[in-house]
Design a protein around this motif. Sequence first.
Motif, PDB file in Angstrom:
ATOM      1  N   PHE A 106       3.383  27.801  -9.039  1.00  0.00           N
ATOM      2  CA  PHE A 106       3.151  27.370 -10.417  1.00  0.00           C
ATOM      3  C   PHE A 106       4.136  26.274 -10.803  1.00  0.00           C
ATOM      4  CE2 PHE A 106       4.397  27.936 -14.898  1.00  0.00           C
ATOM      5  CZ  PHE A 106       3.204  27.577 -15.522  1.00  0.00           C
ATOM      6  N   LEU A 107       5.424  26.481 -10.478  1.00  0.00           N
ATOM      7  CA  LEU A 107       6.425  25.457 -10.794  1.00  0.00           C
ATOM      8  C   LEU A 107       6.127  24.146 -10.072  1.00  0.00           C
ATOM      9  CD1 LEU A 107       9.776  27.473 -10.755  1.00  0.00           C
ATOM     10  CD2 LEU A 107       8.510  26.621 -12.740  1.00  0.00           C
ATOM     11  N   GLN A 108       5.668  24.230  -8.831  1.00  0.00           N
ATOM     12  CA  GLN A 108       5.326  23.025  -8.074  1.00  0.00           C
ATOM     13  C   GLN A 108       4.184  22.281  -8.754  1.00  0.00           C
ATOM     14  OE1 GLN A 108       6.964  21.659  -5.608  1.00  0.00           O
ATOM     15  NE2 GLN A 108       5.525  19.971  -5.465  1.00  0.00           N
ATOM     16  N   LYS A 109       3.172  23.030  -9.211  1.00  0.00           N
ATOM     17  CA  LYS A 109       2.052  22.400  -9.920  1.00  0.00           C
ATOM     18  C   LYS A 109       2.519  21.745 -11.210  1.00  0.00           C
ATOM     19  CE  LYS A 109      -1.525  25.380  -8.045  1.00  0.00           C
ATOM     20  NZ  LYS A 109      -2.457  26.471  -8.322  1.00  0.00           N
ATOM     21  N   LYS A 114       3.675  16.798 -14.177  1.00  0.00           N
ATOM     22  CA  LYS A 114       4.638  15.952 -14.907  1.00  0.00           C
ATOM     23  C   LYS A 114       4.778  14.607 -14.206  1.00  0.00           C
ATOM     24  CE  LYS A 114       9.402  15.630 -16.348  1.00  0.00           C
ATOM     25  NZ  LYS A 114      10.755  15.988 -15.985  1.00  0.00           N
ATOM     26  N   ASP A 115       4.903  14.620 -12.887  1.00  0.00           N
ATOM     27  CA  ASP A 115       5.017  13.373 -12.131  1.00  0.00           C
ATOM     28  C   ASP A 115       3.782  12.498 -12.337  1.00  0.00           C
ATOM     29  OD1 ASP A 115       7.454  14.223 -11.178  1.00  0.00           O
ATOM     30  OD2 ASP A 115       6.722  14.721  -9.172  1.00  0.00           O
ATOM     31  N   LYS A 116       2.605  13.111 -12.308  1.00  0.00           N
ATOM     32  CA  LYS A 116       1.363  12.352 -12.501  1.00  0.00           C
ATOM     33  C   LYS A 116       1.317  11.752 -13.897  1.00  0.00           C
ATOM     34  CE  LYS A 116      -3.664  12.561 -12.134  1.00  0.00           C
ATOM     35  NZ  LYS A 116      -3.752  11.284 -12.727  1.00  0.00           N
ATOM     36  N   ALA A 117       1.706  12.531 -14.908  1.00  0.00           N
ATOM     37  CA  ALA A 117       1.701  12.024 -16.281  1.00  0.00           C
ATOM     38  C   ALA A 117       2.676  10.844 -16.424  1.00  0.00           C
ATOM     39  CB  ALA A 117       2.066  13.139 -17.261  1.00  0.00           C
ATOM     40  N   GLU A 118       3.864  10.965 -15.822  1.00  0.00           N
ATOM     41  CA  GLU A 118       4.835   9.870 -15.884  1.00  0.00           C
ATOM     42  C   GLU A 118       4.316   8.635 -15.161  1.00  0.00           C
ATOM     43  OE1 GLU A 118       8.375  11.593 -14.270  1.00  0.00           O
ATOM     44  OE2 GLU A 118       8.923  12.555 -16.169  1.00  0.00           O
ATOM     45  N   PHE A 119       3.677   8.838 -14.015  1.00  0.00           N
ATOM     46  CA  PHE A 119       3.136   7.712 -13.268  1.00  0.00           C
ATOM     47  C   PHE A 119       1.999   7.042 -14.049  1.00  0.00           C
ATOM     48  CE2 PHE A 119       0.126   5.915 -10.168  1.00  0.00           C
ATOM     49  CZ  PHE A 119       0.953   4.959  -9.608  1.00  0.00           C
ATOM     50  N   ASP A 120       1.120   7.860 -14.628  1.00  0.00           N
ATOM     51  CA  ASP A 120       0.022   7.303 -15.427  1.00  0.00           C
ATOM     52  C   ASP A 120       0.561   6.507 -16.619  1.00  0.00           C
ATOM     53  OD1 ASP A 120      -1.785   8.425 -13.683  1.00  0.00           O
ATOM     54  OD2 ASP A 120      -2.264  10.143 -14.986  1.00  0.00           O
ATOM     55  N   GLN A 121       1.617   7.024 -17.252  1.00  0.00           N
ATOM     56  CA  GLN A 121       2.235   6.309 -18.372  1.00  0.00           C
ATOM     57  C   GLN A 121       2.820   4.982 -17.894  1.00  0.00           C
ATOM     58  OE1 GLN A 121       5.447   8.424 -20.239  1.00  0.00           O
ATOM     59  NE2 GLN A 121       5.685   6.908 -21.867  1.00  0.00           N
ATOM     60  N   PHE A 122       3.488   4.990 -16.750  1.00  0.00           N
ATOM     61  CA  PHE A 122       4.043   3.758 -16.189  1.00  0.00           C
ATOM     62  C   PHE A 122       2.942   2.739 -15.907  1.00  0.00           C
ATOM     63  CE2 PHE A 122       4.713   1.386 -12.225  1.00  0.00           C
ATOM     64  CZ  PHE A 122       5.751   0.558 -12.616  1.00  0.00           C
TER      65      PHE A 122
END
Length: 132
Positions: A106-109, A114-122
């Motif tokens: 769950f923590l990995q997901k 979070k990483d995907k959201a940050e990348f999409d924002q970038f």
Amino acid sequence: MHSASQHLPGCHMTGITGPVGRARDWLDERGRPAWIVTMVLGFVLFWPVGLAVLAYMIWSKRMFGCSSKRSSARYYAAPTGNSAFDAYRSETLKRLEDEHRDFVGFLQKLREAKDKAEFDQFMQQRDDKAEA
């Protein structure tokens, strides 16, 4: 009950008893810094002792946290002789290990989301700058 396997998952070693085993367990209870201090003192007092401690730390994987994935932790408890209690304990430990594995997943997901959201924002900010 406090065992070395709680501090260093997957590192529970059997067969070492007596003063050496007690010293190992004492150091395990205090964690990696205690092992490092012991190694440094070994080098200061008599270099072969420090080298032996370093070799043991590397061989037993205490130097590098024992395991790259803590979810592979297995806990060992000696049989008590009471079969009902041993079965209960075994089932409880299995359930806890399963819950731990699920929680780590769950923590990995969450991290991946979070990483995907940050990348999409970038990428969105980069596209906005390119359009301007």
